[in-house]
Write a protein that holds these residues in place. Structure first.
Motif, PDB file in Angstrom:
ATOM      1  N   PHE A  69      -6.749  -0.535   1.049  1.00 16.04           N
ATOM      2  CA  PHE A  69      -5.494   0.224   1.073  1.00 16.04           C
ATOM      3  C   PHE A  69      -5.735   1.644   0.558  1.00 16.04           C
ATOM      4  N   GLU A  70      -6.534   1.744  -0.525  1.00 16.20           N
ATOM      5  CA  GLU A  70      -6.831   3.051  -1.103  1.00 16.20           C
ATOM      6  C   GLU A  70      -7.601   3.942  -0.113  1.00 16.20           C
ATOM      7  N   LEU A  71      -8.568   3.333   0.582  1.00  9.21           N
ATOM      8  CA  LEU A  71      -9.342   4.080   1.592  1.00  9.21           C
ATOM      9  C   LEU A  71      -8.427   4.598   2.692  1.00  9.21           C
ATOM     10  N   LEU A  72      -7.493   3.755   3.071  1.00  7.33           N
ATOM     11  CA  LEU A  72      -6.556   4.088   4.161  1.00  7.33           C
ATOM     12  C   LEU A  72      -5.667   5.268   3.763  1.00  7.33           C
ATOM     13  N   ASN A  73      -5.345   5.349   2.473  1.00  7.61           N
ATOM     14  CA  ASN A  73      -4.400   6.353   1.988  1.00  7.61           C
ATOM     15  C   ASN A  73      -5.052   7.676   1.607  1.00  7.61           C
ATOM     16  N   LYS A  74      -6.384   7.735   1.685  1.00  3.14           N
ATOM     17  CA  LYS A  74      -7.085   8.975   1.285  1.00  3.14           C
ATOM     18  C   LYS A  74      -6.927  10.037   2.369  1.00  3.14           C
ATOM     19  N   SER A 110       0.842  -1.202   0.000  1.00  4.62           N
ATOM     20  CA  SER A 110       0.000   0.000   0.000  1.00  4.62           C
ATOM     21  C   SER A 110       0.874   1.249   0.000  1.00  4.62           C
ATOM     22  N   GLY A 111       0.245   2.398  -0.283  1.00  4.17           N
ATOM     23  CA  GLY A 111       0.965   3.678  -0.228  1.00  4.17           C
ATOM     24  C   GLY A 111       1.514   3.930   1.157  1.00  4.17           C
ATOM     25  N   GLY A 112       0.827   3.390   2.167  1.00  2.00           N
ATOM     26  CA  GLY A 112       1.272   3.547   3.558  1.00  2.00           C
ATOM     27  C   GLY A 112       2.281   2.500   3.964  1.00  2.00           C
TER      28      GLY A 112
END
Length: 487
Positions: free
Chosen positions: A482-487, A335-337
Motif C-alpha cells: 500500500f505504501e509503495l502504491l501511495n508514493k 490504504s491512502g488510496g
C-alpha cells in the motif's frame, strides 16, 4: 518432586516391574530432556516412536519408564510400567504431577472447525474486562494476564499444557479459555482435565489428512462433549447441522445459540457493515465492532458462555460491544488510496467462503474483490480444488500462491488447486508462486474502494518452506505494498 505411585491415579497399568515408591522430579516425553530423577513416557508419534529411545532415557538418569511395550532388557533400579495407551497415561500423570490445576480454576474449552481462536480470545478479553485474571491457550498465543507466551500448537502436549495451567493458577488466574483442536482431543492432550464448560462453533471439511474420514473427524470432536461431567455446561451452535449431534450424549447441561431458530442465546443481525455489527441479543440491541455473520455466531457463543458462568447480562454486552477480535481474523487496513485490505486466517473451504460472502455483503456498489489464496503443504489435499473454486466463485480476480508449502513443491500445490476448476473460474485467476509478489500484484490490480483479501495465514509471522520457517507477515507485506502504491 512427587512419588511415582501418587501420579498414577486413573492410569491403567498392565504390568509393573520395580517400585512405584520412587521419587520423580519431572515427566518427559522427549528423551533429550531427560535427566536424573525423570520419568520418561514413550509416546508413539507421527514422526518417531519414543520406545526407540528408552535406553537413552535410562542412560540420562530416568528412574521410571512408562511404555506400551516392555523393553527386552531392563536396567536395575529403574521402574518399568506398561500401559495400553501412553498418550492417555501421560495426560493423567501430568494432571496429578502439577497438582490438578484444572480443578482450581474455571476452565472453558472451545472446539469446532472455524471460530475457535476468535471465541477463546473474546472470552479472555471479556473476562479480563470484567475484572478477572485470566489465562488463554490459543493458536495465536498463550497468555497469562498481560504476559504473552508464544504458541507452537493450537493445544500444547499434555505435560506442557498442565505445566502451563499450573503456572496460570500460581499467577492468580481464576478463568482459563482454551482452544481444543481435534488433534489435541484425539491425542489425549486434554485428557484428565476438568472442564467447567465447553463450546462448539461449527464443523466443516478440515484435517482429513489426519482423521481420514469426515465421520471420524466428527466423532473426535463429539468425544470432547461426551466426556464432560454433569457439573459442566455445553453450548452449541443450533444452526450447524451437527450442533445437536455434538451434545446428544453429553452429561453436561445443554444450551444452544442461534441466528435462525429459537435458542437460549438468540441473535438477529440488524445491520452488517464495515463499521461493525448491530444485533439483537435476546431482545437487547447492541452495536459490536466485529464484522460479518460468522462473527455474529462467535459473539453469541461468547455471550452464552458468559451467561453460563453466571455473569451479568448488561455488563457482558457492554464490554463485548467494545472488543476487537483475534489477530489475523478479518483484520483490515485501508490504504491512502482508499483500497481496503483484509488479512484472514481462512484456510478451509468453509472459512474462505464465509469471509468472501461477508465481504460481498459489505460492498456498497461494484467494488472488485481481489483474493490472494494458497493451500498448506503436507495437509489435506482434497480441499485444494474446493478452496480454489470458492475463491473464483466469490471474487472478481484471484491469485493462487504459496501458503506454507512445508515439504511439498509449491508449484504442485497450485496445480492441485487448479485441477477441476470450472470454465468460468479459469478466466478469473492467475498463479504466482512467490507470496510477496502475489500480494504486490493483487494491490496493483486494485482501484479506489476495491477490496484485497489475503487469506490463509492470518496471524502467522512466517512461511514454512522445506521445513524452514522464513519471516513473513501478510499484514505487514500488505501495508508495504500500500505504501509503495501511495508514493
Amino acid at each position: 518432586m512427587a512419588k511415582l505411585q501418587d501420579i498414577l491415579y486413573k492410569v491403567h497399568l498392565t504390568q509393573v516391574h520395580g517400585s512405584t515408591a520412587v521419587e520423580v522430579k519431572d515427566i518427559q516425553i522427549d528423551s533429550r530432556h531427560v535427566s536424573a530423577g525423570s520419568v520418561f513416557v514413550a509416546i508413539r508419534g507421527a514422526a518417531s516412536d519414543g520406545h526407540r529411545f528408552i535406553y537413552n532415557a535410562v542412560e540420562a538418569g530416568a528412574v521410571a519408564i512408562v511404555c506400551e511395550e516392555m523393553p527386552e532388557v531392563m536396567s536395575d533400579g529403574v521402574t518399568y510400567l506398561q500401559t495400553s495407551n501412553t498418550h492417555e497415561s501421560v495426560a493423567y500423570m501430568a494432571h496429578q504431577f502439577y497438582g490438578e490445576p484444572s480443578l482450581k480454576m474455571k476452565l472453558v474449552g472451545v472446539t469446532g472447525t472455524n471460530g475457535k481462536t476468535t471465541i477463546a480470545t473474546l472470552l479472555f478479553k471479556l473476562f479480563t474486562q470484567l475484572g478477572y485474571t485470566c489465562g488463554l491457550v490459543s493458536t495465536v498465543q498463550n497468555q497469562i494476564g498481560d504476559k504473552i507466551i508464544p504458541a507452537t500448537h493450537t493445544t500444547p502436549d499434555a505435560v506442557s499444557l498442565n505445566a502451563l495451567l499450573k503456572q496460570m493458577y500460581d499467577e492468580g488466574c481464576t478463568h482459563v479459555f482454551m482452544e481444543c483442536s481435534s488433534h489435541a482431543i484425539h491425542q489425549h492432550r486434554i485428557t484428565g482435565l476438568q472442564f467447567t464448560g465447553a463450546l462448539f462453533s461449527n464443523i466443516t471439511h478440515d484435517h482429513l489428512d489426519y482423521h481420514k474420514t469426515f465421520d471420524e473427524y466428527i466423532r473426535v470432536k463429539k468425544s470432547f462433549f461426551d466426556h464432560l461431567p454433569a457439573t459442566a455446561f455445553a453450548v452449541s451452535n443450533a444452526d450447524d447441522k451437527r450442533g445437536e449431534v455434538m451434545l446428544q450424549n453429553t452429561h453436561a447441561k445443554k444450551y444452544f445459540y442461534s441466528l435462525k431458530t429459537l435458542a437460549a442465546f438468540k441473535g438477529k443481525i440488524l445491520e452488517n457493515a464495515l463499521t461493525g455489527l448491530v444485533m439483537l441479543v435476546n431482545d437487547q440491541e447492541v452495536h459490536f465492532r466485529l464484522i460479518g455473520e460468522f462473527n455474529a455466531y462467535n459473539l453469541l457463543a461468547v455471550y452464552g458462555a458468559a451467561m453460563c458462568l453466571g455473569e451479568d447480562k448488561e455488563k457482558v454486552l457492554v464490554k463485548l460491544s467494545m472488543l476487537t477480535g483475534a489477530e489475523g481474523r478479518f483484520d483490515y487496513i485501508i490504504s491512502g488510496g482508499l483500497i481496503i485490505g483484509i488479512v484472514d486466517y481462512a484456510h478451509t473451504p468453509d472459512a474462505l467462503e464465509n469471509v468472501l460472502t461477508t465481504i460481498r455483503k459489505l460492498r456498497k456498489g461494484h467494488e472488485q474483490i481481489i483474493t490472494v489464496v494458497g493451500c498448506g503443504g503436507d495437509r489435506d489435499k482434497t480441499k485444494r480444488p474446493m478452496m480454489a473454486q470458492s475463491a473464483c466463485d466469490l471474487s472478481d480476480k484471484v491469485i493462487f500462491t504459496s501458503d506454507n508449502p512445508r515439504t511439498e513443491d509449491a508449484s504442485q500445490i497450485l496445480r492441485d488447486m487448479e485441477e477441476g476448476l470450472s470454465s468460468a473460474a479459469k478466466r478469473k485467476y492467475i498463479s504466482i508462486v512467490d507470496r510477496r509478489e502475489a500480494i504486490k500484484t493483487a494491490v496493483s490490480f486494485a482501484n479506489e474502494d476495491d477490496i484485497v483479501l489475503v487469506a490463509g495465514k492470518g496471524h502467522e509471522k512466517y512461511q514454512d518452506i522445506g521445513g524452514v520457517k522464513h519471516p513473513f507477515d501478510d499484514k505487514q507485506v500488505l501495508k508495504e505494498m500500500f505504501e509503495l502504491l501511495n508514493k
